[in-house]
Design a protein around this motif. Structure first.
Motif: not given
Length: 613
Positions: A40-47, A168-178, A244-246
């Motif tokens: 749902e967050g768009g970071s992965n896609k189903p098979q 910062r949460w974006g980095v922790i959740s993997g949504r922001v690169q660090f 991380s749910d928006p």
């Protein structure tokens, strides 16, 4: 076939149509909660096979997938013949989301064991979201977010709490690169997994915010025991994804501190319900805290103290009720708390910050080493005191007989091994001349020793308090309300300066039947909290619940102050609405009149016969 980029919108539409949470959708699809969250967050896609299940569930929900758009298109339509709903997802309350996240570690039965991991994680999410809000504020001022971040990195005083990039949460959740830097020996500092990352993050937060030491860094998220992680990184990552749910952003513009704080206390309550005997050390039931606050009716600017503060919930509720009683007040209460247990102290600090309240919290054993003292070494005194100390706590009697603060001998004498009345003696010692207090104790504290032919120290201290007209009243609570016992407790209210109408009197309220049945614990309804507080503060005899006795009557009963002795309890569940009862009575009267009229009509022929004779 429908483009896979539509999956986030499709899942949202399915959940809106069927009123499901992400966890419930995951169960229907046979995948993990974290997987659905990533889809749902768009970071992965189903098979393909998984996508086919999503399509089948969409058809069941009545979501039209035939014209489904790709990413960036219009919202999915619904099939004809079904009532359309908004594609905005409907959700359980935030508090339920928090509990679901807690349960995702090991399941509901074991979730309370991981309180010390989850609360700092939630706290970090709150800090990160507020940090982002403050950066946005600076960006509005300086015209660019990158500039705002650079300014904040160079001047941490512009923010209440500064969060370094890795925390910062974006980095922790993997949504922001660090880009993790190398150490001084050229080795990468990149953590192996989410557990190591979180441990590095909270320690980095403390380095930049020393005031949070012992608050957010109380646990090691990557700790191992016998070669195994205490918390599996995969499960820990699932909790991060849940937070991380928006829809559950915790920033300044998203939730009021009170709403977030109440959700936080909901989580504490749920932990307490599963923690058995130890729960009372850190949490008093929320409704009991509100009742105590309503009994004391705090005023702006008053000093308030809890010497066994646990999660600081009682102090926080004083401020919430003070704001409710005087919404326009600009001056907050001054809150002071002392707590012995390190874990509870950390929770109290987090709780105060999440509620956006300033609480002066100190660690230590109040009975042995009270931390709030004047420059001369005497005890500080407060306008209001609230507390729920450990019931029947054993103490060495020498502590009471040789007290450097003179709290016991001159205030009724040294008690026996039980500490209930010793806590009230300490309470009295830290009250200002016009101060009031509400303290939760075991029911036996107001009866032990009364009627006994033998000398009893507890009874003698109780006598001293009554004879000095310090007891404003006692409220008997329902059974199975508190987390450390199934027994009922009492709230003892002390008052150093009673009003004229209450002098020489003690108000006893029997609220033992005012509860809502629950599992595993009963609850006080909000209406009962308000009603009991109003009955107590009115200080008038009411049959079936309130007895106002004189000091002479208390002495005649050998200082037995149990409300159940003086006032019978009324089960409010059996009482109907007064208006409805009056309407029913009027209806019965009309029926009676109608029956009487019909009976007279039937008897009229007989009456005529009698006359003709």
């Amino acid at each position: 076939m429908t483009d896979l980029t539509v999956v986030p919108t499709l899942l949202q539409a399915i959940r809106a149509a069927l009123d499901l949470t992400q966890a419930e959708v995951a169960e229907r699809l046979g995948v993990s909660f974290a997987t659905v969250n990533r889809w749902e967050g768009g970071s992965n896609k189903p098979q393909k096979a998984q996508f086919a299940k999503i399509i089948a569930l969409a058809e069941e929900a009545g979501v039209d997938v035939g014209d489904a758009p790709t990413a960036g298109g219009t919202v999915l339509s619904r099939k004809r013949g079904r009532q359309a709903k908004s594609a905005t997802p409907t959700t359980k309350p935030m508090e339920q989301m928090l509990w679901d996240a807690a349960c995702s570690i090991r399941g509901e039965k074991d979730a309370p064991k991981f309180k010390d991991y989850l609360l700092p994680l939630l706290f970090l999410k709150r800090l990160s979201d507020v940090f982002d809000d403050e950066i946005d504020r600076l960006a509005d001022e300086y015209g660019d977010r990158d500039v705002a971040l650079e300014i904040a990195d160079n001047d941490h005083d512009l923010l209440r709490f500064y969060l370094p990039p890795e925390a910062r949460w974006g980095v922790i959740s993997g949504r922001v690169q660090f880009e993790w830097p190398d150490d001084d020996r050229g080795r990468s500092t990149r953590p192996r997994d989410i557990g190591e990352h979180l441990t590095k993050a909270v320690r980095a937060v403390v380095r930049h915010n020393p005031s949070l030491a012992g608050v957010i860094d109380v646990v090691d998220f990557s700790a191992e025991r016998n070669g195994e992680r205490d918390i599996n990184p995969a499960r820990l990552n699932g909790v991060v994804e849940a937070f991380s749910d928006p829809r559950y952003r915790l920033g300044l513009a998203d939730v009021q501190p009170d709403f977030l704080g109440r959700s936080y206390e909901y989580l504490l309550r749920k932990f307490a319900e599963g923690s058995g005997q130890s729960a009372g050390e850190f949490f008093t039931p929320t409704e009991v805290g509100f009742l105590m606050a309503r009994l004391l009716r705090p005023k702006p600017g008053q000093t308030c103290h809890d010497y066994a503060c646990g999660s600081a919930g009682l102090l926080i509720k004083l401020q919430l009720v003070a704001k409710e009683l005087d919404p326009t007040a600009k001056v907050p209460l001054k809150l002071y708390g002392q707590e012995l247990q390190a874990e509870s102290y950390a929770v109290a600090r987090m709780n105060a910050i999440i509620h956006d309240m300033d609480v002066d919290l100190r660690r230590g054993d109040t009975m042995i080493n009270p931390k709030f003292r004047t420059s001369s070494g005497a005890l500080d005194k407060f306008d209001l005191v609230v507390a729920n100390p450990m019931w029947n706590q054993p103490f060495d009697t020498s502590l009471f007989e040789d007290d450097p603060y003179d709290r016991f001998i001159k205030n009724g004498g040294a008690t026996s091994g039980r500490g209930d009345w010793a806590w009230l003696q300490h309470t009295y010692s830290v009250l200002k001349d016009g101060g009031r207090a509400a303290v939760v104790l075991d029911t036996g504290a107001v009866t032990r020793g009364s009627g006994s032919k033998n000398e009893d120290r507890e009874r003698n201290i109780r006598k001293w308090f009554v004879d000095h007209d310090l007891v404003e009243g006692v409220i008997l609570m329902p059974d199975n309300l508190f987390y450390n016992t199934a027994a009922a407790g009492v709230i003892v209210v002390l008052n150093k300066r009673k009003t004229e109408s209450k002098k020489g009197k003690i108000t006893l309220v029997n609220a033992s039947k005012r509860f809502t049945k629950g599992r595993p614990k009963n609850h006080l309804a909000d209406a009962d909290v308000v009603d009991v507080a109003n009955l107590f503060n009115a200080g008038e005899d009411i049959e079936g619940g309130v007895a106002v006795i004189s000091l002479e009557q208390a002495a005649g009963a050998d200082y037995n102050l149990s409300p159940s002795r003086w006032a019978a309890a009324v089960n409010t569940d059996d009482a109907g609405d007064v208006g409805e009862l009056l309407a029913e009575l009027d209806s019965l009267n009309q029926q009676d009149a109608g029956l009487t009229s019909d009976l007279l009509k039937l008897l009229t022929p007989l009456t005529n016969v009698g006359v003709s004779r």
